[in-house]
Design a protein around this motif. Sequence first.
Motif, mmCIF file in Angstrom:
data_model
loop_
_atom_site.group_PDB
_atom_site.id
_atom_site.type_symbol
_atom_site.label_atom_id
_atom_site.label_comp_id
_atom_site.label_asym_id
_atom_site.label_seq_id
_atom_site.Cartn_x
_atom_site.Cartn_y
_atom_site.Cartn_z
ATOM 1 N N ALA A 1 0.829 -1.209 0.000
ATOM 2 C CA ALA A 1 0.000 0.000 0.000
ATOM 3 C C ALA A 1 0.861 1.255 0.000
ATOM 4 O O ALA A 1 0.579 2.223 -0.729
ATOM 5 C CB ALA A 1 -0.930 -0.013 1.213
ATOM 6 N N ALA A 2 1.913 1.251 0.810
ATOM 7 C CA ALA A 2 2.789 2.424 0.897
ATOM 8 C C ALA A 2 3.509 2.667 -0.423
ATOM 9 O O ALA A 2 3.573 3.804 -0.922
ATOM 10 C CB ALA A 2 3.798 2.239 2.029
ATOM 11 N N ARG A 3 4.044 1.618 -1.010
ATOM 12 C CA ARG A 3 4.794 1.783 -2.258
ATOM 13 C C ARG A 3 3.896 2.139 -3.433
ATOM 14 O O ARG A 3 4.333 2.796 -4.377
ATOM 15 C CB ARG A 3 5.585 0.509 -2.562
ATOM 16 C CG ARG A 3 6.749 0.282 -1.604
ATOM 17 C CD ARG A 3 7.626 -0.855 -2.060
ATOM 18 N NE ARG A 3 8.632 -1.137 -1.037
ATOM 19 C CZ ARG A 3 9.039 -2.348 -0.703
ATOM 20 N NH1 ARG A 3 8.536 -3.410 -1.319
ATOM 21 N NH2 ARG A 3 9.960 -2.526 0.228
ATOM 22 N N SER A 4 2.648 1.710 -3.373
ATOM 23 C CA SER A 4 1.735 1.971 -4.487
ATOM 24 C C SER A 4 1.484 3.461 -4.685
ATOM 25 O O SER A 4 1.101 3.898 -5.777
ATOM 26 C CB SER A 4 0.407 1.249 -4.263
ATOM 27 O OG SER A 4 -0.347 1.867 -3.220
ATOM 28 N N LEU A 5 1.723 4.264 -3.642
ATOM 29 C CA LEU A 5 1.480 5.702 -3.737
ATOM 30 C C LEU A 5 2.542 6.408 -4.574
ATOM 31 O O LEU A 5 2.306 7.504 -5.091
ATOM 32 C CB LEU A 5 1.426 6.321 -2.333
ATOM 33 C CG LEU A 5 0.332 5.767 -1.414
ATOM 34 C CD1 LEU A 5 0.437 6.406 -0.034
ATOM 35 C CD2 LEU A 5 -1.050 5.990 -2.006
ATOM 36 N N GLY A 6 3.739 5.819 -4.648
ATOM 37 C CA GLY A 6 4.798 6.380 -5.482
ATOM 38 C C GLY A 6 5.218 7.779 -5.090
ATOM 39 O O GLY A 6 5.540 8.604 -5.948
ATOM 40 N N ARG A 7 5.257 8.065 -3.807
ATOM 41 C CA ARG A 7 5.541 9.427 -3.346
ATOM 42 C C ARG A 7 7.036 9.718 -3.211
ATOM 43 O O ARG A 7 7.429 10.868 -3.057
ATOM 44 C CB ARG A 7 4.831 9.682 -2.016
ATOM 45 C CG ARG A 7 3.311 9.722 -2.160
ATOM 46 C CD ARG A 7 2.614 9.861 -0.812
ATOM 47 N NE ARG A 7 3.006 11.057 -0.085
ATOM 48 C CZ ARG A 7 2.507 12.273 -0.289
ATOM 49 N NH1 ARG A 7 1.585 12.457 -1.244
ATOM 50 N NH2 ARG A 7 2.909 13.297 0.429
ATOM 51 N N GLY A 8 7.873 8.696 -3.239
ATOM 52 C CA GLY A 8 9.304 8.930 -3.158
ATOM 53 C C GLY A 8 9.839 9.564 -4.427
ATOM 54 O O GLY A 8 9.329 9.325 -5.524
ATOM 55 N N THR A 9 10.900 10.374 -4.288
ATOM 56 C CA THR A 9 11.504 11.027 -5.454
ATOM 57 C C THR A 9 12.864 10.458 -5.812
ATOM 58 O O THR A 9 13.255 10.503 -6.979
ATOM 59 C CB THR A 9 11.646 12.541 -5.207
ATOM 60 O OG1 THR A 9 12.408 12.749 -4.002
ATOM 61 C CG2 THR A 9 10.282 13.195 -5.070
ATOM 62 N N VAL A 10 13.582 9.924 -4.825
ATOM 63 C CA VAL A 10 14.902 9.342 -5.106
ATOM 64 C C VAL A 10 14.962 7.869 -4.737
ATOM 65 O O VAL A 10 16.010 7.238 -4.878
ATOM 66 C CB VAL A 10 16.033 10.122 -4.378
ATOM 67 C CG1 VAL A 10 16.124 11.542 -4.917
ATOM 68 C CG2 VAL A 10 15.837 10.125 -2.872
ATOM 69 N N GLY A 11 13.854 7.305 -4.260
ATOM 70 C CA GLY A 11 13.797 5.892 -3.911
ATOM 71 C C GLY A 11 12.403 5.498 -3.484
ATOM 72 O O GLY A 11 11.512 6.345 -3.351
ATOM 73 N N ASP A 12 12.217 4.178 -3.262
ATOM 74 C CA ASP A 12 10.885 3.676 -2.915
ATOM 75 C C ASP A 12 10.858 2.898 -1.615
ATOM 76 O O ASP A 12 9.938 2.124 -1.373
ATOM 77 C CB ASP A 12 10.340 2.802 -4.046
ATOM 78 C CG ASP A 12 11.115 1.494 -4.218
ATOM 79 O OD1 ASP A 12 12.222 1.367 -3.646
ATOM 80 O OD2 ASP A 12 10.603 0.604 -4.924
#
Length: 465
Positions: free
Chosen positions: A271-282
């Motif tokens: 769920a957290a990774r699905s948001l894709g909010r990171g800019t330099v990593g996931d």
Amino acid sequence: MAYRCDLGGERYRFPDLKAVLAAASPLRSGDELAGLAASSDAARVAARTILADLPLTTFLNEAVVPYEDDEVTRLIVDSHDAAAFAPVSHLTVGGFRDWLLGHEAGPAALAALAPGLTPEMVAAVSKLMRLQDLIVVARKCRVTTAFRTTIGLSGRLATRLQPNHPSDDPRGVAASVLDGLLYGAGDAVIGINPASDDVETAIALTTMLDEMRRHYEIPTQTCVLTHVTNAMTIIERGAPVDLVFQSVAGTEAANRGFGVDLALLAEATDAARSLGRGTVGDNAMYFETGQGAALSADAHHGVDQQTVEARAYAVARAFRPLLVNTVVGFIGPEYLSDGKQITRAGLEDHFCGKLLGLPMGCDVCYTNHAEADQDDMDGLMLLLGQAGCSFLITVPGSDDVMLNYQSLSFHDLLTLRTVLGVRAAPEFEAWLDRMGMTTPDGRVRSLEARHPALTRLLDHAGHAR
């Protein structure tokens, strides 16, 4: 399988591997409370003698918590990488210690080895090490993760800015965030422990932090440290969640006490990774651990508290977190009674986590009923800085007014970065420079020189009211 050792004309017998591990541990109050500590200093030396001669492969053949009873054991066994383990598979625990301290064990070799090590192996070798050994080896382990900032780079020391408030008042939280940012804290995460489990409160705090972050284009990540199920609800409600947090422990039963299992953690990670909010990593998960957690839940299966703590790192490792930290003195003197025990435990936890491939940080802390003080914390923070700790937790004035314990202050961060020559995460350091808060070499300017940045940040804090 029983283990025996003749020492000084006495014969010492330990019924199984977990008894050897427990007796070999440096003395700590939690193991005494559980009836697991060595009966004497001589018995402790005997257990360490046995441990030093044990082949590392012993830990692949004898589980301290039965495979059929515990999903953490199954995770450890089923995910073990035999090919990664091969370079050290012929060694004893004592031989492994010597190898780790040698030149052959450089950063690349240690990174390649990590998937081949089990928590019990690294806990065992830590019991044979002095503090300086724990520091030397941990310093060689480089573990890098990223979301909006990059954590774990050589020569860098990140911090969690912890702006807790006893009533979750957004104005109080905003004031603490402002305070920390002006001292260069917050590059690991701006993370609030909410006083309430209320989802609406968590959404309000999450939204406020994200608005502040976006307004000033701060390259960091925010987190409200609510239960993982709350975090998933908050995500479903469309709130701007960066990191998902959860406390974890080293046995299935202890994790059940936290209201989680491996399947739930996997769901939260997705769920957290699905948001894709990171800019330099996931790397989107944040885990917290602490010696004594399993014992306090009566879920330790007779395993000493440091070994079961290391098993919690296997849980964390499975989900590629951005951050993991031990709250080393927070659980209380029943488990770590004084400054000496807290210092040893903090360095053990950091060593074990790094050796297993985790971005390991620490809350250098104590409760007010422990035989410890801020001098002890000064010593531990400097030792962890020398050991290459990925991040430390900082709070206003060293005093968390919501959780009622003592940690490190924002001022302590300045001391560490000055004395050790370490700097903030590069993305965050560039932001501090743009805001006029640092000199070209990364040092935080005087308050007078930071006045323009202070004015801008105070203006936004006023809007938070």
